[in-house]
Design a protein around this motif. Structure first.
Motif, mmCIF file in Angstrom:
data_model
loop_
_atom_site.group_PDB
_atom_site.id
_atom_site.type_symbol
_atom_site.label_atom_id
_atom_site.label_comp_id
_atom_site.label_asym_id
_atom_site.label_seq_id
_atom_site.Cartn_x
_atom_site.Cartn_y
_atom_site.Cartn_z
ATOM 1 N N LYS A 53 0.835 -1.207 0.000
ATOM 2 C CA LYS A 53 0.000 0.000 0.000
ATOM 3 C C LYS A 53 0.872 1.261 0.000
ATOM 4 N N THR A 54 1.786 1.315 0.966
ATOM 5 C CA THR A 54 2.603 2.522 1.100
ATOM 6 C C THR A 54 3.518 2.694 -0.108
ATOM 7 N N GLU A 55 3.997 1.579 -0.658
ATOM 8 C CA GLU A 55 4.878 1.677 -1.830
ATOM 9 C C GLU A 55 4.130 2.294 -3.010
ATOM 10 N N GLY A 114 -0.639 7.683 10.045
ATOM 11 C CA GLY A 114 -1.140 7.005 11.239
ATOM 12 C C GLY A 114 -0.145 6.028 11.841
ATOM 13 N N LYS A 115 0.853 5.665 11.074
ATOM 14 C CA LYS A 115 1.857 4.750 11.603
ATOM 15 C C LYS A 115 2.847 5.517 12.463
ATOM 16 N N GLY A 116 3.035 6.800 12.112
ATOM 17 C CA GLY A 116 3.976 7.627 12.854
ATOM 18 C C GLY A 116 5.417 7.216 12.605
ATOM 19 N N GLY A 146 8.584 6.502 9.566
ATOM 20 C CA GLY A 146 9.243 7.411 8.616
ATOM 21 C C GLY A 146 8.899 7.107 7.172
ATOM 22 N N ASP A 147 7.707 6.524 6.946
ATOM 23 C CA ASP A 147 7.367 6.116 5.574
ATOM 24 C C ASP A 147 7.438 7.275 4.577
ATOM 25 N N TYR A 148 7.068 8.481 5.043
ATOM 26 C CA TYR A 148 7.000 9.619 4.115
ATOM 27 C C TYR A 148 8.050 10.672 4.434
ATOM 28 N N ILE A 181 -3.902 9.919 3.888
ATOM 29 C CA ILE A 181 -4.162 9.492 5.269
ATOM 30 C C ILE A 181 -3.797 8.012 5.358
ATOM 31 N N ASP A 182 -2.588 7.713 5.806
ATOM 32 C CA ASP A 182 -2.123 6.321 5.862
ATOM 33 C C ASP A 182 -2.460 5.739 7.232
ATOM 34 N N GLU A 183 -2.760 4.451 7.259
ATOM 35 C CA GLU A 183 -3.213 3.757 8.473
ATOM 36 C C GLU A 183 -4.345 4.571 9.107
ATOM 37 N N CYS A 184 -5.370 4.842 8.306
ATOM 38 C CA CYS A 184 -6.392 5.811 8.705
ATOM 39 C C CYS A 184 -7.250 5.326 9.873
HETATM 40 MG MG LIG Z 1 2.078 1.020 4.955
#
Ligand SMILES: [Mg+2]
Ligand SMILES: Nc1ncnc2c1ncn2[C@@H]1O[C@H](COP(=O)(O)OP(=O)(O)OP(=O)(O)O)[C@@H](O)[C@H]1O
Length: 436
Positions: A208-210, A231-233, A235-237, A298-301
């Motif tokens: 998903k994040t990729e 929502g993960k908090g 460093g994905d972004y 909005i990731d891990e919403c």
């Molecule tokens: Mg992800």
């Protein structure tokens, strides 16, 4: 009569010879894998009528089957099918058979009664067993035509990198996000005009994040304002943080504030859209500096929408969750004409994770692998029950990491399965350098 007979005698061998040459040319043009599949296919082609009878897609046409008997005059023929004997003519879906590098496909005309899409879909599993292939897929490229595809080597398992993605500068008025290559080898895009929200679901670790990071790379250099609520908090972004207009981590209060700022920007744009773009719908001119596309991610919403988890809490998080739910719903309901697109990403899209007021207004749904049919229904809607060959619960094999089902029309089918290109740092760098 004699002239017609002579003509027929001369023409018939010519037609047969031309057909033979054409078949040979078609065979010669196949890849070595395709030639192998062609030879295997011929055996199954001979047994097709038997298979149709066995899996219940042959039927008796009661309006046919009259023959003229020299002694008794016109009579009706009797045929037997699955233990029943009836007057009529036994009919089968007649097909055009074509082999390719991944297996073969049979294009048939949809028949009334038992040769329709639903009957073929129900029989797909048995046909796959009879043909000894991994999967048989039934698709409808156009009304009245069905495609039965035998997949021996799944094209979605082939690796696909961003370096093989199509190139070219986007037309801003028809801005589209590149999704990947579907199982028919076509490049698929999500056209943004008309879309206010996209939901992305699927089990952890399936890509998903990729996918979001791929889109962020595509949008580099374009007039886009990015809003991150992670929502993960984690460093994905992190690498996109300097490009962000607003950024929030996994704190619900902070997320509510950011969504509040985005919503008030949307409202202020309603007042200025006509003056600034010359039209009530800003997609007529497309995003431009001063009137950018606002992409809210909005990731891990579920972190921000789960009311049960914060019910009765004294620190104000219940209010913040309510605000997050209400503000996101406003964005996906009203943002279209002022260039607001919201991406809602979560692992399981049940109504506690994504409120239905948000989910049902997102016109595009994507789902990576899911655990159960119910999770697929939550992600892609009730409709997926009618199309079991597209069900993302079949993508649980780790080889399908990076493969998703999208609610994008393909022929007459409402879904498509797509492999998202893999974005390695080296490939991203290479693409950036050679951008045209
Ligand atoms: Mg992800
Ligand atoms: N399109 C792809 N092709 C190949 N591998 C991929 C692809 N997308 C993701 N992966 C692999 O899967 C891993 C996990 O992907 P990702 O972080 O996007 O998962 P996720 O669905 O966001 O998981 P979570 O729900 O835990 O955040 C990546 O690190 C990468 O190795």
């Amino acid at each position: 009569v004699i002239t017609a007979l002579t003509l027929a005698l001369v023409l018939a061998p010519c037609v047969i010879a031309a057909w033979g040459v054409w078949s040979f040319v078609r065979f010669a043009r196949l890849t070595s894998q395709g030639k192998r599949h062609h030879l295997i296919m011929l055996g199954y082609r001979v047994r097709w009528r038997w298979l149709c009878r066995a899996v219940g897609i042959a039927w008796i046409d009661q309006h046919r089957g009259r023959v003229f008997h020299p002694l008794s005059g016109p009579t009706r023929t009797r045929v037997r099918l699955r233990g029943k004997s009836e007057y009529g003519w036994l009919r089968y879906p007649k097909g055009r058979w074509r082999a390719d590098a991944h297996g073969w496909s049979v294009q048939v005309r949809a028949l009334p009664k038992s040769g329709g899409r639903r009957q073929l879909t129900d029989a797909a599993e048995h046909i796959a067993n009879a043909w000894k292939c991994a999967r048989v897929q039934v698709a409808q490229p156009r009304p009245g035509r069905l495609l039965i595809r035998a997949v021996r080597l799944d094209p979605l398992l082939e690796p696909y990198s961003v370096t093989d993605m199509p190139r070219g500068l986007p037309d801003l008025r028809k801005l589209a996000l590149y999704l990947g290559r579907d199982e028919w080898g076509e490049h698929r895009w999500i056209s943004l005009p008309g879309v206010t929200g996209i939901t992305v679901g699927g089990l952890p670790g399936y890509g998903k994040t990729e996918l979001i990071r791929l889109w962020l790379h595509q949008l580099a250099g374009l007039p886009v304002r990015l809003v991150f609520i992670d929502g993960k908090g984690g460093g994905d972004y992190e690498e996109f943080r300097d490009r962000a207009w607003l950024y929030a981590g996994d704190d619900v209060g902070q997320a509510a504030d950011v969504l509040g700022a985005v919503e008030s920007e949307m409202r202020s744009r309603f007042a200025t859209v006509l003056a600034k773009t010359g039209s009530r719908n800003a997609w007529h001119s497309g995003p431009a500096p001063g009137f950018e596309l606002v992409l809210t991610i909005i990731d891990e919403c579920h972190t921000f929408y789960d009311l049960d988890a914060v019910k009765g809490s004294k620190d104000g998080s219940e209010l913040a969750v309510r605000q997050c739910r209400a503000r996101t719903a406003q964005l996906v309901k009203k943002g279209r004409s002022v260039l607001f697109v919201t991406l809602v990403i979560t692992q399981k899209q049940t109504s506690d994770a994504v409120p239905t007021a948000i989910r049902d207004n997102c016109s595009v749904g994507l789902s990576f692998a899911t655990r159960t049919r119910d999770a697929s229904v939550a992600a892609l809607g009730e409709h997926i029950r009618d199309y079991p060959s597209y069900d993302p619960s079949a993508l649980q094999d780790p080889a399908y990491v990076g493969v998703c089902v999208a609610s994008l029309r393909t022929g007459s089918d409402p879904f498509v399965r797509v492999r998202v290109p893999e974005l390695t740092p080296q490939a991203a760098q290479l693409r950036q350098e050679t951008k045209v």
